[in-house]
Design a protein around this motif. Sequence first.
Motif, PDB file in Angstrom:
ATOM      1  N   ALA A  52      37.178  51.096  41.092  1.00  0.00           N
ATOM      2  CA  ALA A  52      38.492  50.612  40.494  1.00  0.00           C
ATOM      3  C   ALA A  52      38.491  50.436  39.149  1.00  0.00           C
ATOM      4  CB  ALA A  52      39.082  49.464  41.283  1.00  0.00           C
ATOM      5  N   ASP A  53      37.342  49.869  38.548  1.00  0.00           N
ATOM      6  CA  ASP A  53      37.174  49.756  37.428  1.00  0.00           C
ATOM      7  C   ASP A  53      38.582  48.758  36.566  1.00  0.00           C
ATOM      8  OD1 ASP A  53      34.787  50.792  37.033  1.00  0.00           O
ATOM      9  OD2 ASP A  53      35.831  52.847  36.639  1.00  0.00           O
ATOM     10  N   GLU A  54      38.956  47.696  37.335  1.00  0.00           N
ATOM     11  CA  GLU A  54      40.011  47.139  36.910  1.00  0.00           C
ATOM     12  C   GLU A  54      39.738  45.709  36.316  1.00  0.00           C
ATOM     13  OE1 GLU A  54      42.348  46.770  40.368  1.00  0.00           O
ATOM     14  OE2 GLU A  54      43.504  48.574  40.240  1.00  0.00           O
ATOM     15  N   MET A  55      38.350  45.348  36.550  1.00  0.00           N
ATOM     16  CA  MET A  55      37.812  44.089  36.000  1.00  0.00           C
ATOM     17  C   MET A  55      37.569  44.263  34.581  1.00  0.00           C
ATOM     18  SD  MET A  55      35.750  42.476  39.329  1.00  0.00           S
ATOM     19  CE  MET A  55      36.264  42.631  40.889  1.00  0.00           C
ATOM     20  N   ARG A  56      37.822  43.486  33.924  1.00  0.00           N
ATOM     21  CA  ARG A  56      37.869  43.421  32.314  1.00  0.00           C
ATOM     22  C   ARG A  56      36.643  42.719  31.638  1.00  0.00           C
ATOM     23  NH1 ARG A  56      42.390  46.370  30.829  1.00  0.00           N
ATOM     24  NH2 ARG A  56      43.519  46.813  32.881  1.00  0.00           N
ATOM     25  N   CYS A  57      35.445  42.518  32.292  1.00  0.00           N
ATOM     26  CA  CYS A  57      34.293  42.014  31.799  1.00  0.00           C
ATOM     27  C   CYS A  57      33.042  42.364  32.618  1.00  0.00           C
ATOM     28  CB  CYS A  57      34.576  40.353  31.699  1.00  0.00           C
ATOM     29  SG  CYS A  57      34.632  39.462  33.288  1.00  0.00           S
ATOM     30  N   PRO A  58      32.040  42.230  31.908  1.00  0.00           N
ATOM     31  CA  PRO A  58      30.708  42.231  32.782  1.00  0.00           C
ATOM     32  C   PRO A  58      30.583  41.186  33.592  1.00  0.00           C
ATOM     33  CG  PRO A  58      30.235  42.318  30.284  1.00  0.00           C
ATOM     34  CD  PRO A  58      31.496  42.044  30.439  1.00  0.00           C
ATOM     35  N   VAL A  59      29.825  41.136  34.582  1.00  0.00           N
ATOM     36  CA  VAL A  59      29.847  40.327  35.959  1.00  0.00           C
ATOM     37  C   VAL A  59      28.266  40.084  36.128  1.00  0.00           C
ATOM     38  CG1 VAL A  59      30.312  39.650  38.144  1.00  0.00           C
ATOM     39  CG2 VAL A  59      32.003  40.985  36.760  1.00  0.00           C
ATOM     40  N   GLU A 105      40.385  35.570  36.169  1.00  0.00           N
ATOM     41  CA  GLU A 105      39.710  35.656  34.911  1.00  0.00           C
ATOM     42  C   GLU A 105      39.053  36.801  34.693  1.00  0.00           C
ATOM     43  OE1 GLU A 105      38.761  34.403  31.356  1.00  0.00           O
ATOM     44  OE2 GLU A 105      40.097  33.469  32.677  1.00  0.00           O
ATOM     45  N   LEU A 106      38.252  37.348  35.778  1.00  0.00           N
ATOM     46  CA  LEU A 106      37.526  38.608  35.671  1.00  0.00           C
ATOM     47  C   LEU A 106      38.328  39.702  35.543  1.00  0.00           C
ATOM     48  CD1 LEU A 106      34.911  38.111  38.748  1.00  0.00           C
ATOM     49  CD2 LEU A 106      34.716  37.147  36.422  1.00  0.00           C
ATOM     50  N   TYR A 107      39.660  39.523  35.864  1.00  0.00           N
ATOM     51  CA  TYR A 107      40.693  40.721  35.712  1.00  0.00           C
ATOM     52  C   TYR A 107      41.463  40.729  34.313  1.00  0.00           C
ATOM     53  CZ  TYR A 107      40.141  43.051  40.423  1.00  0.00           C
ATOM     54  OH  TYR A 107      39.963  43.433  41.665  1.00  0.00           O
ATOM     55  N   GLY A 108      41.007  39.601  33.519  1.00  0.00           N
ATOM     56  CA  GLY A 108      41.773  39.450  32.230  1.00  0.00           C
ATOM     57  C   GLY A 108      43.127  38.991  32.432  1.00  0.00           C
TER      58      GLY A 108
END
Length: 372
Positions: A52-59, A105-108
């Motif tokens: 999906a590549d929708e999360m906006r940060c490294p995890v 938060e992960l999704y910005g």
Amino acid sequence: MRTISHESILAGGRYRELAIEDGEAQIAKSLYRFMVRLRRCEDALAREYHPADEMRCPVHFCIGQEAVPAALSVLLTRDDYLFSHHRSHGYYLAKGAPMPALFAELYGKETGANGGRAGSQDISYPSINFHSGAILAGATAIAVGAAMSAQLKGESRVAVAGFGESATDEGVFWEAVSYAALRKLPLVFVCENNNYSVFSPQLKRQPQDNISERVATFGLKSIPLFGNDVPLVYRTLKSAIADARAGGGPSFVEAYTYRWSGHYGPASDDLVGYRSEEELKAWKDNCPIALLEEAMIAKSLLSEAHKAVLLNEIDAEIAESFRFAKSSPFPKAGEWAAMNYAGSSPVADALLADVDVESFDADQAMVQAKGY
């Protein structure tokens, strides 16, 4: 001090010492629920991250390292301080922060714990005194300040710093340990020793696997233990936190554990060849959740029916957290300075107040303090 190392754990095979003691039935159930919730949360985020590549940060996932945050989740009060490293999700949930705000938060997103601007590595929830950070060993130094503040104010709060063994490569860690011991601060250092700093094992960075021994020389109570035995972790941290709260000073707990996922996720980084399949399998055979589950079933504290109900509840919470995050708006662009600098700083303003030049005596006598 009990001798334990990653080498001895691997040589020992399947762990057989986990025990649920008398009076710990409810605690065991709480620990189990937390670990399963955290594991399923991390697994779900890992599955969703790509494609999906929708999360906006490294995890950075903590799969395999659920025991320490589980113990802290039942030991810390709302007013206690918890500071953690960049592998932050378990600590975030341990302090009681909401899962939907983590996902957002992960999704910005604007509804994230930090308005979508911190991401996973620096997520915080200030209202309950939780803060993580990407700066290696940063949690240890900041926790010293929080513990000192509580001590000076006569509060019963305890500060806990969670970090990996890589933090002990940094000089500030040893400065923090020294000062905490000197001042007998209400502080517990919790080292999750998972052996690796990205791809580098501990013994390629440090001459010996003896962090606990070195810390003990500063005068701290220092306890190394098998970090996947969650009842043992709970008892050890319970004693350390109670001691700190009662004025007994700081402790250092070194929990030997292991991350199953790559340094950052969700993709595996095992193709680099820094660890073997046999090593990973050995640690998975000592899964902290499976070890506790086995003991709970033996004591009739868990049935398949109860487990099914629990999994359904957790999965529903995770699904709602995804829905909340994906449907939330992105934050509006704000002024950069306002997001980084406080517009009002009354304490600093008072300390830096202008002095009337007419009151300054340029000819006043100089007094040299003795000893210089």
